[in-house]
Write a protein that holds these residues in place. Structure first.
Motif, PDB file in Angstrom:
ATOM      1  N   GLU A 372      30.231 -16.063  36.103  1.00 31.44           N
ATOM      2  CA  GLU A 372      29.224 -16.638  37.002  1.00 31.44           C
ATOM      3  C   GLU A 372      27.824 -16.507  36.403  1.00 31.44           C
ATOM      4  N   LYS A 373      27.567 -15.370  35.721  1.00 32.69           N
ATOM      5  CA  LYS A 373      26.260 -15.184  35.089  1.00 32.69           C
ATOM      6  C   LYS A 373      26.071 -16.157  33.924  1.00 32.69           C
ATOM      7  N   ILE A 374      27.161 -16.478  33.236  1.00 26.00           N
ATOM      8  CA  ILE A 374      27.086 -17.401  32.100  1.00 26.00           C
ATOM      9  C   ILE A 374      26.886 -18.844  32.580  1.00 26.00           C
ATOM     10  N   ILE A 375      27.695 -19.271  33.556  1.00 23.13           N
ATOM     11  CA  ILE A 375      27.649 -20.657  34.028  1.00 23.13           C
ATOM     12  C   ILE A 375      26.479 -20.888  34.976  1.00 23.13           C
ATOM     13  N   GLY A 376      26.159 -19.891  35.781  1.00 21.35           N
ATOM     14  CA  GLY A 376      25.064 -20.043  36.726  1.00 21.35           C
ATOM     15  C   GLY A 376      25.486 -20.485  38.100  1.00 21.35           C
ATOM     16  N   CYS A 377      26.793 -20.492  38.363  1.00 21.47           N
ATOM     17  CA  CYS A 377      27.290 -20.829  39.698  1.00 21.47           C
ATOM     18  C   CYS A 377      28.704 -20.278  39.840  1.00 21.47           C
ATOM     19  N   SER A 378      29.228 -20.289  41.053  1.00 16.37           N
ATOM     20  CA  SER A 378      30.581 -19.784  41.301  1.00 16.37           C
ATOM     21  C   SER A 378      31.614 -20.807  40.843  1.00 16.37           C
ATOM     22  N   ALA A 379      32.864 -20.366  40.729  1.00 13.76           N
ATOM     23  CA  ALA A 379      33.947 -21.270  40.335  1.00 13.76           C
ATOM     24  C   ALA A 379      34.166 -22.350  41.396  1.00 13.76           C
ATOM     25  N   ASP A 380      34.014 -22.000  42.671  1.00 13.34           N
ATOM     26  CA  ASP A 380      34.150 -23.001  43.739  1.00 13.34           C
ATOM     27  C   ASP A 380      33.084 -24.090  43.599  1.00 13.34           C
ATOM     28  N   LEU A 382      31.496 -24.942  40.802  1.00 13.27           N
ATOM     29  CA  LEU A 382      31.755 -25.748  39.597  1.00 13.27           C
ATOM     30  C   LEU A 382      32.910 -26.711  39.829  1.00 13.27           C
ATOM     31  N   ASP A 383      33.911 -26.282  40.587  1.00  9.48           N
ATOM     32  CA  ASP A 383      35.041 -27.163  40.919  1.00  9.48           C
ATOM     33  C   ASP A 383      34.554 -28.364  41.730  1.00  9.48           C
ATOM     34  N   LEU A 384      33.600 -28.122  42.633  1.00  9.19           N
ATOM     35  CA  LEU A 384      33.039 -29.219  43.430  1.00  9.19           C
ATOM     36  C   LEU A 384      32.324 -30.225  42.526  1.00  9.19           C
ATOM     37  N   LEU A 385      31.578 -29.721  41.549  1.00 11.19           N
ATOM     38  CA  LEU A 385      30.907 -30.618  40.600  1.00 11.19           C
ATOM     39  C   LEU A 385      31.929 -31.426  39.803  1.00 11.19           C
ATOM     40  N   LYS A 386      33.020 -30.783  39.436  1.00  9.72           N
ATOM     41  CA  LYS A 386      34.056 -31.461  38.641  1.00  9.72           C
ATOM     42  C   LYS A 386      34.714 -32.585  39.428  1.00  9.72           C
ATOM     43  N   SER A 387      34.787 -32.408  40.742  1.00 15.06           N
ATOM     44  CA  SER A 387      35.464 -33.409  41.578  1.00 15.06           C
ATOM     45  C   SER A 387      34.556 -34.591  41.922  1.00 15.06           C
ATOM     46  N   GLN A 388      33.259 -34.437  41.696  1.00 12.23           N
ATOM     47  CA  GLN A 388      32.326 -35.517  42.015  1.00 12.23           C
ATOM     48  C   GLN A 388      32.286 -36.535  40.879  1.00 12.23           C
ATOM     49  N   MET A 389      32.554 -37.767  41.221  1.00 12.36           N
ATOM     50  CA  MET A 389      32.558 -38.841  40.221  1.00 12.36           C
ATOM     51  C   MET A 389      31.292 -39.679  40.390  1.00 12.36           C
ATOM     52  N   GLY A 390      30.408 -39.624  39.428  1.00 16.61           N
ATOM     53  CA  GLY A 390      29.177 -40.406  39.500  1.00 16.61           C
ATOM     54  C   GLY A 390      28.820 -40.937  38.137  1.00 16.61           C
ATOM     55  N   GLU A 391      27.661 -41.556  38.047  1.00 20.38           N
ATOM     56  CA  GLU A 391      27.231 -42.084  36.762  1.00 20.38           C
ATOM     57  C   GLU A 391      27.012 -40.964  35.753  1.00 20.38           C
ATOM     58  N   GLU A 392      26.512 -39.824  36.237  1.00 16.07           N
ATOM     59  CA  GLU A 392      26.281 -38.692  35.354  1.00 16.07           C
ATOM     60  C   GLU A 392      27.310 -37.621  35.672  1.00 16.07           C
ATOM     61  N   ASN A 393      27.958 -37.117  34.641  1.00 17.04           N
ATOM     62  CA  ASN A 393      28.985 -36.096  34.847  1.00 17.04           C
ATOM     63  C   ASN A 393      28.312 -34.748  35.059  1.00 17.04           C
ATOM     64  N   SER A 394      28.161 -34.333  36.321  1.00 14.25           N
ATOM     65  CA  SER A 394      27.471 -33.087  36.655  1.00 14.25           C
ATOM     66  C   SER A 394      28.206 -31.877  36.112  1.00 14.25           C
ATOM     67  N   TYR A 395      29.539 -31.972  36.053  1.00 11.70           N
ATOM     68  CA  TYR A 395      30.355 -30.863  35.532  1.00 11.70           C
ATOM     69  C   TYR A 395      30.054 -30.620  34.057  1.00 11.70           C
ATOM     70  N   GLN A 396      30.097 -31.679  33.266  1.00 12.46           N
ATOM     71  CA  GLN A 396      29.819 -31.559  31.832  1.00 12.46           C
ATOM     72  C   GLN A 396      28.383 -31.085  31.600  1.00 12.46           C
TER      73      GLN A 396
END
Length: 454
Positions: A372-380, A382-396
């Motif tokens: 969490e300290k490395i990524i800057g957010c919780s796994a939950d 980050l999973d939400l970002l991964k599931s969002q499909m938009g013009e910009e890949n928020s997960y990446q």
């Protein structure tokens, strides 16, 4: 009858064996627990058994067998046991060093052998000095501790977030010959029974020996009892006598310090500073034999240089015990550790990242809090970002933002076997941002040491 029966040593048992009888001492007894799953509701408890050779095995009883044997099994007593079954132990959950685990059913036979108890060893302790608890912080390894009781708190009622249940807790502070103290939290029945006993005699500074403690990071380093923990007050063992002699002769007049004092959450792992045992990555990766006998601890300064976006970065965890959950029949999730179904779960990181410094690069494993300290957010999150499909890949983008930032890492180095081949495993135990003022001071000291040695 007891003189003529054939007794099998625990080391000789296997799942394919026929009839057998063992003679064992109950060296740990768990609490009766209830569970609910797709097959219904039930109860379960387990005991740890030790034979005359010192070999141990865990025995588990469910439902009718649990009700039948719970009161019969008494901690410390010796029994003849037969008509049980064995299976290969689940390495994730086993608590003793045995390849097998035992199950007793309502047809199993349990007979007390009090007349021959002397040949079975009592509870064995492997004490860890208080000043050496650091490497065990937040690890799966349990520790045994012996110390002089310095203080005992009143009983507190703690409400669990998981199920809103209220449980009793009592804290004691113990010290040993290392002149360090540590807080030990006694939970449930231990808080109200032995905890009260300790409070009644606290003015006499009793010796307490505790087996199977979890090492946590509260106040730097702390200890907590589990359902299998054993607490002995003024035990008749050599370590107790030695500790009492030290305390009476000099310890009571000695200044004590908390083992966790001066350790911030970012520097507590291994009980050492981020600036102790500083090495380069090449020092670790070019020495493949590091960590063969036991984990080796180092500090490194490195950048996160790459995070594979397609890796399995998290697992579904039980909100009560954090163990892995699987899909349950009929919906929801099943926790093997709690033996129950739950409609919800949480995600916890189990991530591998590439780190780099001036000497080279390497892959390190990072678990939930440090990830969490490395990524800057919780796994939950980050999973939400991964599931969002938009013009910009928020997960990446989130993963990219986490790279090329310097970190201080406290790491352990051990050897794992994969496909009959030993491999080095580097695990992040603590993470902290670089304090450039402290880092500059450290580097200047290193330069001074180099000049002095020339």
């Amino acid at each position: 009858m007891a003189m003529t029966r054939r007794v099998h040593p625990l080391v000789s048992l296997n799942p394919y064996q026929g009839n057998w009888t063992i003679k064992v001492r109950v060296t740990s007894k768990g609490n009766m627990r209830t569970y609910k799953n797709a097959r219904g509701e039930g109860c379960v408890f387990n005991v740890e058994l030790t034979d005359g050779d010192g070999t141990q095995i865990q025995a588990t009883m469910f439902n009718e067998a649990a009700k039948k044997f719970y009161d019969r099994f008494e901690l410390g007593k010796v029994y003849y046991i037969s008509k049980g079954t064995l299976r290969v132990a689940n390495k994730q959950f086993k608590t003793v060093q045995n390849d097998y685990e035992m199950t007793l059913n309502e047809n199993s036979e349990v007979e007390e052998a009090s007349d021959e108890a002397a040949c079975i060893p009592e509870t064995k302790f492997k004490f860890v000095p208080i000043d050496q608890l650091g490497p065990y912080v937040n690890s799966k390894d349990l520790v045994d501790v012996i110390g002089i009781v310095q203080s005992v708190s009143p009983t507190m009622s703690i409400r669990r977030k998981s199920n809103n249940e209220t449980v009793p807790k009592r804290d004691i502070v113990v010290a040993d010959e290392t002149k360090k103290t540590v807080v030990v939290s006694l939970w449930n029945e231990l808080a109200t029974t032995v905890g009260q006993e300790l409070q009644d005699i606290a003015d006499k500074s009793p010796v307490v020996a505790i087996k199977s403690l979890k090492v946590g990071d509260f106040q730097g380093i702390s200890l907590s009892t589990l359902g299998k923990s054993i607490v002995q007050v003024n035990p008749v063992i050599s370590e107790s006598k030695k500790l009492r002699n030290w305390y009476d002769s000099e310890g009571k007049e000695t200044s004590m310090a908390s083992v966790g004092s001066g350790l911030s959450p970012s520097t507590k792992s291994g009980g050492r500073s981020m600036y102790s045992d500083r090495v380069s990555l090449a020092h670790i990766t070019s020495n493949p034999s590091l960590g063969e006998d036991k984990p080796a601890f180092f500090s490194i300064r490195a950048y996160i240089s790459f995070i594979k976006p397609d890796q399995s970065m998290w697992y579904r965890a039980c909100k009560t015990c954090n163990k892995k959950m699987t899909d349950a029949l009929g919906g929801g999730y099943w926790c093997e550790g709690c033996q129950k179904n739950d409609a919800e779960c949480s995600l916890r990181y189990i991530m591998v990242v590439k780190v780099s410094d001036g000497s080279g690069e390497g892959w390190v494993s990072s678990f939930n809090e440090e990830a969490e300290k490395i990524i800057g957010c919780s796994a939950d999150e980050l999973d939400l970002l991964k599931s969002q499909m938009g013009e910009e890949n928020s997960y990446q983008l989130k993963l990219k933002e986490a790279t090329w930032t310097p970190h201080l890492f406290r790491v352990s180095v051990s050897q794992n076997e994969y496909n009959n081949e030993k491999r080095q495993r580097i695990t992040v135990r603590a993470t902290a941002p670089v304090d450039f003022a402290a880092e500059s001071k450290f580097l200047l000291e290193e330069i001074s040491k180099m000049r002095a040695s020339q």
